[in-house]
Design an enzyme around this catalytic site. Structure first.
Site, PDB file in Angstrom:
ATOM      1  CE1 TYR A   1      25.416  36.524   1.564  1.00  0.00           C
ATOM      2  CE2 TYR A   1      24.414  34.481   0.803  1.00  0.00           C
ATOM      3  CZ  TYR A   1      24.298  35.731   1.382  1.00  0.00           C
ATOM      4  OH  TYR A   1      23.067  36.180   1.791  1.00  0.00           O
TER       5      TYR A   1
ATOM      6  CB  SER B   1      21.033  33.861   3.409  1.00  0.00           C
ATOM      7  OG  SER B   1      20.697  33.254   2.183  1.00  0.00           O
TER       8      SER B   1
END
Length: 306
Positions: free
Chosen positions: A268, A185
Site C-alpha cells: 500500500y 495518503s
C-alpha cells in the site's frame, strides 16, 4: 560509485510513523477552523469523472459534486450499486435535477482502463476534473497479482490511475483549465534520493519508465497541494513533507525479488508513494499551455472501507 539504497533505515521508518501518528492525533485540531461541510459553488459548467464512487470518500465526492450541479461520471466496477445510489440521491433531493451517469471501469484490468478512456474520448467532449479516488488496502492478505501481472496495490493505486490520466489528456486539454486530482495518503510519505515512476502510453501500449523525482534542495520531496474546482472563494491548500514511510524500488516494483518481505502495508505505502511521484513528474512535464494541473490530496484520517 554510490551504492543504491535498498530500503528504508529504521530511523527513517520511525520518523515516518511519528508523522502518521501526529496526523492521527491532531488532524481534528488542525482543521477545526474550517467550515464543515464546505459549501461548494455552482459547478453547472463542469464535467467530473470520479473513480470508486460506490462507497467511502468517492461516494461523498460524487454526491457533493452532483448536488453542486456538476456533470458527474461515476467510474465504477459495480454499475448496479452506482445506479441505486443515484436513485437514492434523486429521491432525497426532490426538485433537484442531477446530471449523473455511470460508466464501467475495473482498475484491476488495464484493458478496462483503455476501453473506458477510448469510450470517453470518442465523445469529443471536454473533461474538467478527473478524480482518481479508487484504491485498495488489503490489510493482512497475502500478495496477489492482477491478470496484467502487477501486484494488486501497485496496479489499482498507481499504474491504472496513471494510465487513465495519460489516456484522458486529450479530453482534459479540451476542458482546460482542468485538473487531475489523485487521492493519496500521508502514509506514503518518504525521503527519496533516486527515481520516480511514470507510465508512458503509446498506441495503447504501456510500460514503466524511471524519471527524476521532484526534490527540494535537501533532497526531500515537498508537495504543495491545491484543491480548487474553479475560480471562486473555495480554495484549500495542504502542504506536506513527504518522507520516510513508503519506498519505491524501480527494479522490483512487484516486490518479488526477495530483497524485502512483502506485506499489505508495504504494498500500500509503496503504491501510494509511486502515485505521488508520478503526479509530480506528469505535472512538470505537461506544457503550461495545456492548461492541465496535476495534484495529490491527502484526505487525512477517514473512516472508509479501503
Amino acid at each position: 560509485m554510490v551504492k543504491k539504497k535498498q530500503a528504508l533505515g529504521w530511523i527513517e521508518w520511525l520518523i515516518g510513523w511519528m508523522y502518521v501518528t501526529y496526523e492521527l492525533l491532531f488532524q481534528r485540531t488542525r482543521t477545526s477552523h474550517l467550515q464543515n461541510p464546505l459549501e461548494l459553488p455552482s459547478l453547472n459548467d463542469l464535467t467530473c469523472i470520479v473513480t470508486g464512487t460506490t462507497s467511502g470518500i468517492g461516494k461523498e465526492i460524487a454526491r457533493q459534486l452532483a448536488e453542486a450541479g456538476a456533470h458527474v461520471v461515476m467510474a465504477v466496477r459495480n454499475r448496479k450499486t452506482a445506479n441505486e445510489l443515484i436513485d437514492q440521491w434523486c429521491s432525497s433531493w426532490a426538485g433537484i435535477l442531477l446530471n449523473v451517469e455511470v460508466m464501467e471501469l475495473d482498475l484491476l484490468s488495464l484493458d478496462s482502463v483503455v476501453g473506458f478512456a477510448n469510450t470517453w474520448n470518442a465523445r469529443l467532449e471536454p473533461l474538467h476534473v478527473l478524480i482518481n479516488n479508487a484504491g485498495i488496502f488489503s490489510i493482512g492478505e497475502t500478495q496477489k497479482f492482477s491478470k496484467d501481472g502487477f501486484e494488486e496495490h501497485l496496479q489499482v493505486n498507481h499504474l491504472a490511475p496513471a494510465l487513465l490520466s495519460v489516456l484522458l489528456l486529450p479530453s482534459l486539454i479540451k476542458g482546460s483549465t482542468s485538473r487531475i486530482i489523485n487521492v493519496n495518503s500521508v502514509v506514503s510519505s518518504i525521503r527519496i534520493k533516486r527515481l520516480s515512476i511514470c507510465i508512458i502510453a503509446t498506441n495503447n501500449c504501456f510500460h514503466v519508465s524511471p524519471m527524476r523525482p521532484w526534490l527540494n534542495a535537501k533532497g526531500i520531496l515537498r508537495a504543495q497541494v491545491r484543491f480548487r474546482l474553479e475560480s471562486s472563494s473555495l480554495s484549500t491548500t495542504f502542504v506536506y513533507h513527504m518522507h520516510y514511510v513508503g519506498f519505491v524500488d524501480t527494479e522490483d516494483m512487484n516486490t518479488v525479488s526477495g530483497k524485502r518481505k512483502y506485506s499489505s502495508l508495504l504494498g500500500y505505502t509503496n503504491s501510494k508513494l509511486a502515485q505521488v511521484m508520478f503526479s509530480s513528474v506528469l505535472h512538470k512535464r505537461l506544457p503550461v499551455e495545456s492548461g492541465v494541473n496535476v495534484m495529490c490530496v491527502s484526505p487525512g484520517i477517514v473512516h472508509t472501507n479501503v
